[in-house]
Design a protein around this motif. Sequence first.
Motif, mmCIF file in Angstrom:
data_model
loop_
_atom_site.group_PDB
_atom_site.id
_atom_site.type_symbol
_atom_site.label_atom_id
_atom_site.label_comp_id
_atom_site.label_asym_id
_atom_site.label_seq_id
_atom_site.Cartn_x
_atom_site.Cartn_y
_atom_site.Cartn_z
ATOM 1 N N VAL A 1 1.088 -0.991 0.204
ATOM 2 C CA VAL A 1 -0.550 -0.072 0.140
ATOM 3 C C VAL A 1 0.724 1.244 -0.407
ATOM 4 O O VAL A 1 1.939 1.186 1.114
ATOM 5 C CB VAL A 1 -0.977 -0.174 1.154
ATOM 6 N N LEU A 2 0.258 2.618 -0.825
ATOM 7 C CA LEU A 2 1.037 3.473 -0.225
ATOM 8 C C LEU A 2 0.833 4.165 0.774
ATOM 9 O O LEU A 2 -0.777 4.880 0.345
ATOM 10 C CB LEU A 2 0.920 4.435 -1.863
ATOM 11 N N VAL B 1 5.977 10.681 -0.246
ATOM 12 C CA VAL B 1 5.488 9.044 -0.851
ATOM 13 C C VAL B 1 5.560 7.759 -0.089
ATOM 14 O O VAL B 1 6.877 8.342 -1.072
ATOM 15 C CB VAL B 1 4.377 9.178 -1.793
ATOM 16 N N ALA B 2 5.656 7.205 0.247
ATOM 17 C CA ALA B 2 6.819 5.595 0.318
ATOM 18 C C ALA B 2 5.577 4.070 -0.286
ATOM 19 O O ALA B 2 3.794 4.531 0.294
ATOM 20 C CB ALA B 2 6.859 5.170 1.997
ATOM 21 N N LYS B 3 6.394 2.987 -0.115
ATOM 22 C CA LYS B 3 5.573 2.160 0.073
ATOM 23 C C LYS B 3 6.078 0.813 1.056
ATOM 24 O O LYS B 3 6.781 1.201 1.753
ATOM 25 C CB LYS B 3 5.714 1.207 -1.202
ATOM 26 N N THR B 4 4.658 0.628 1.399
ATOM 27 C CA THR B 4 4.761 0.159 2.695
ATOM 28 C C THR B 4 5.412 -1.553 2.248
ATOM 29 O O THR B 4 4.654 -2.310 1.374
ATOM 30 C CB THR B 4 3.360 -0.472 3.368
ATOM 31 N N ASP B 5 5.887 -2.015 3.004
ATOM 32 C CA ASP B 5 6.869 -3.700 2.504
ATOM 33 C C ASP B 5 6.985 -4.282 4.275
ATOM 34 O O ASP B 5 6.715 -3.689 5.107
ATOM 35 C CB ASP B 5 8.179 -3.690 2.453
ATOM 36 N N LEU B 6 7.134 -5.466 4.263
ATOM 37 C CA LEU B 6 6.866 -6.302 5.256
ATOM 38 C C LEU B 6 8.682 -6.198 5.625
ATOM 39 O O LEU B 6 9.688 -5.389 4.626
ATOM 40 C CB LEU B 6 6.845 -7.569 4.928
ATOM 41 N N ASP B 7 9.112 -6.166 6.827
ATOM 42 C CA ASP B 7 10.644 -5.664 7.527
ATOM 43 C C ASP B 7 11.111 -7.185 6.696
ATOM 44 O O ASP B 7 10.859 -8.007 7.929
ATOM 45 C CB ASP B 7 10.672 -5.457 8.673
ATOM 46 N N PRO B 8 12.299 -6.985 6.287
ATOM 47 C CA PRO B 8 12.981 -8.571 5.966
ATOM 48 C C PRO B 8 13.576 -9.287 7.503
ATOM 49 O O PRO B 8 13.127 -10.778 7.534
ATOM 50 C CB PRO B 8 13.783 -8.055 4.759
ATOM 51 N N ASP B 9 14.079 -8.518 8.472
ATOM 52 C CA ASP B 9 14.225 -9.003 9.443
ATOM 53 C C ASP B 9 13.294 -9.140 10.562
ATOM 54 O O ASP B 9 13.093 -10.346 11.710
ATOM 55 C CB ASP B 9 15.215 -7.920 10.309
#
Length: 312
Positions: free
Chosen positions: A277-278, A290-298
Amino acid sequence: MNGIINVLKPPGMTSHDVVDFIRRTFKINKVGHTGTLDPGAAGVLVVCLGRATRAARFITGDDKEYRAEITFGVVTTTGDSFGEVIDERDASRLTAEAVKASLPVFTGEISQVPPMVSALKWHGKKLYELARAGMSIERQPRVVTVHKLEYIDGTGWSCPNPVAFVHLTCSKGTYVRTLCEDIGDYLGCGAHMSFLVRTRVGVFHIADSYTLEDIKLFAVAGKTEHNFSNMVIPVEKALLGLPPVKVKSAAVTAVSSGSKLYLPGVAELPDGLTEGVLVRLQGPEGLLAVAKTDLDPDDTSRFVFKPVCVLV
């Protein structure tokens, strides 16, 4: 100067003409619009100034509203009143009730073939440029969404070329001229779009738009004298549809340089966030990016926010 102007484009000018007018009027180089409006059409044209041009792509996808005039019994090369007439039929048997009954067919997800006079590109050339050169290429149908399509009024029933007025709310990429043509084909008499007014783009409404004369006065005499203090709108207003993520003061510098924002730098998260999601990143003093929501790889139970457009 940075911000957005809700311009009331007059018929007879291209969207580029309006951008050039504003560029010359305010003597700034970075000016752009968020979605082409046909030269013969009027209505809302959202114009971005300065740093706000970076956010234009996020406004382009907003839903739009139009008021269209459909003339039945006349088909043109361009689907509007500026093309050559290629077919004429007697539509005197058409009724307002038949037009009203046809509209649900074109509501919801529908398939459209983009017109040759559109701004879509083919091998680097815009389709309307190819059309002016007398060329026609095969176009693939595209799925668009017409959220609402309402009959407003009509005139000339029992005459060869009756006219209907409709109001529609639609997704990005909807071609109203094609919609008018398709309605005419469905009713068996043919039609073209004889006039068009865009009444809304996202949060920008025609009631709040400014004419080119207003803009000229604003530039010459100043906003205080003419009470135009709201003419240049902060870009944040155009992005209110994006969920806000509040950024702590300590993370503002990193975000402003395009670095990812991790949860320790977040002051407040909105509910219901999902991956992909933006969002808009809000610092203590206003919009940052404006940013894109990602899952934290850690830690995949947490989010990380990657700026895709820095606005400071």
